[in-house]
Write a protein that holds these residues in place. Structure first.
Motif, short mmCIF file in Angstrom:
data_model
loop_
_atom_site.label_atom_id
_atom_site.label_comp_id
_atom_site.label_asym_id
_atom_site.label_seq_id
_atom_site.Cartn_x
_atom_site.Cartn_y
_atom_site.Cartn_z
N VAL A 50 0.86 -1.18 0.00
CA VAL A 50 0.00 0.00 0.00
C VAL A 50 0.89 1.23 0.00
N LEU A 51 0.74 2.09 -1.00
CA LEU A 51 1.63 3.23 -1.19
C LEU A 51 0.90 4.56 -1.04
N THR A 52 1.55 5.52 -0.43
CA THR A 52 1.02 6.87 -0.32
C THR A 52 1.29 7.63 -1.61
N PRO B 3 6.14 5.73 -1.48
CA PRO B 3 7.00 5.36 -2.60
C PRO B 3 8.32 6.11 -2.62
N THR B 4 8.42 7.13 -1.78
CA THR B 4 9.64 7.93 -1.71
C THR B 4 10.66 7.23 -0.82
N VAL B 5 11.33 6.22 -1.37
CA VAL B 5 12.29 5.45 -0.56
C VAL B 5 13.66 6.11 -0.53
N ALA B 6 13.83 7.21 -1.23
CA ALA B 6 15.09 7.96 -1.21
C ALA B 6 14.79 9.43 -1.00
N PRO B 7 14.17 9.78 0.16
CA PRO B 7 13.75 11.16 0.39
C PRO B 7 14.93 12.11 0.41
N ASP C 49 -2.38 5.74 -3.99
CA ASP C 49 -3.11 6.93 -4.44
C ASP C 49 -2.15 7.92 -5.05
N SER C 50 -2.60 8.62 -6.07
CA SER C 50 -1.82 9.66 -6.74
C SER C 50 -0.49 9.08 -7.24
N THR C 51 0.64 9.58 -6.74
CA THR C 51 1.93 9.02 -7.14
C THR C 51 1.99 7.53 -6.83
N GLY C 52 1.49 7.15 -5.65
CA GLY C 52 1.45 5.75 -5.29
C GLY C 52 0.57 4.94 -6.24
N GLY C 53 -0.48 5.57 -6.78
CA GLY C 53 -1.33 4.89 -7.74
C GLY C 53 -0.61 4.64 -9.06
#
Length: 371
Positions: A156-158, A196-200, A245-249
């Protein structure tokens, strides 16, 4: 106290109320036409308005999970979340449970009744990305003596920037999954919740960036392998789902299209269909035209081999900017790819809209991934 702390929000609200009361009380004393009175009126009005804006901003951020920390808000979070040597983790292994929390349901303090949410640190063997996530384990995971039963799992991704906390508190994924399973609308499912931002702070759009973060590799290979090695996850092909959702989508649809042997179903809530290039992403492709075309999901469906996976897209006729593109995306799907949709009459690009779509989406995922 953290940016998303309820105490910080409460203090900001109290400050706004006190300043408002102080303004009402002081106003008669500042009614004169001297420079001091004028400056006083300007000062109390400005302070009150700033306090109100601060309270509203904190409340909105807490509800929607835009920023996780003060450093994140101020742009000071620069750690790339990438390790150079997997062996440096020593005996900790690629996954470590660093905390647990209850699920907000009746009896949630008991895992066999409410399930459990575990916070984990993950290190990817192929991508060398280190990041954190929350893993929801349903009550059935803890029931009975059968320790061989496996469960379907979904990532599940933001959106971006987003926080994994928002998936728990704002979008209520664990609570909704518990309610849906209890009502018989879906099978018990493990949820791996993260951004999804695993490299913030960079928005990598789930792309394997040349000479940069290998984000797609992390989600396509490392994450399923690490989670499956630690938890009782079904290991059959297509046993994973992914939703965002959004980018996660966008990421969810991309992973299902590019990696159908891993992700048997992908759901994009208010998704877009092509990776943007902007100040948050930087140069994702470094001149690699093939990589850029691969990140365009419309083009992939039109010119590539149709993947054997199931896709779900959501939009609204009024309030969503992706309605036209979503209809075009649906028309481009060809067998053996399966396509489903949720089209609301109205609903914006926000948590309230997605909360209306999540129950049906979880039921859809449960019906399409192998358990």
């Amino acid at each position: 106290m953290g940016l998303t702390s309820s105490k910080v929000l409460a203090l900001a609200v109290v400050l706004a109320v006190l300043l408002f009361a102080g303004t009402v009380w002081l106003w008669p004393r500042l009614a004169g036409r001297t420079w001091g009175s004028v400056a006083g009126r300007v000062g109390v009005l400005l302070a009150t308005q700033l306090a109100v804006f601060l309270s509203v901003g904190l409340a909105v951020n807490q509800a929607f999970g835009f920023y996780a920390t003060w450093n994140d808000l101020l742009g000071r979070e620069q750690a790339q979340g990438v390790v150079s040597d997997l062996g440096s983790v020593g005996t900790r292994g690629p996954l470590q449970v660093v905390g647990t929390r209850y699920v907000n349901v009746p009896g949630g303090s008991r895992p066999e009744l409410g399930g459990q949410i575990q916070k984990v640190d993950i290190v990817g063997q192929h991508s060398h990305i280190a990041t954190s996530a929350y893993v929801y384990l349903p009550p059935e995971y803890f029931k009975g003596g059968d320790k061989t039963r496996t469960f379907p799992a979904s990532v599940v991704l933001t959106g971006y920037p987003g926080t994994a906390e928002a998936l728990i508190k704002g979008l209520r994924y664990p609570t909704t999954a518990h309610e849906q399973a209890r009502a018989g609308a879906m099978r018990p499912m493990i949820l791996v919740m993260m951004r999804p931002t695993v490299a913030p702070p960079r928005d990598t759009e789930c792309v394997d960036v040349p000479d940069g973060p290998q984000t797609e590799t992390f989600f396509a290979q490392d994450l399923p392998q690490v989670i499956s090695a630690h938890y009782r996850v079904a290991k059959k092909p297509g046993g994973w789902g992914v939703v965002g959702d959004s980018t996660g989508g966008y990421c969810a649809l991309k992973l299902a299209i590019h990696h159908p042997r891993v992700y048997g179903a992908g759901a994009g809530l208010s998704a877009y269909y092509k990776a943007p290039i902007d100040p948050t992403t930087g140069d994702l492709f470094h001149g690699d035209a093939a990589l850029e075309r691969r990140a365009d999901l419309m083009r992939t469906l039109a010119h590539g081999t149709p993947p054997a996976t199931s896709l779900l897209v959501t939009t609204s006729k009024h309030g969503e900017s992706n309605y036209g593109n979503t209809m075009s995306f649906i028309r481009k799907v060809k067998p053996p790819t399966e396509i489903s949709s949720i089209v609301l009459d109205s609903g914006g690009h926000n948590f309230n809209t997605w909360r209306r779509e999540i129950p049906a989406t979880l039921a859809w995922l449960s019906a399409r991934i192998t358990g």
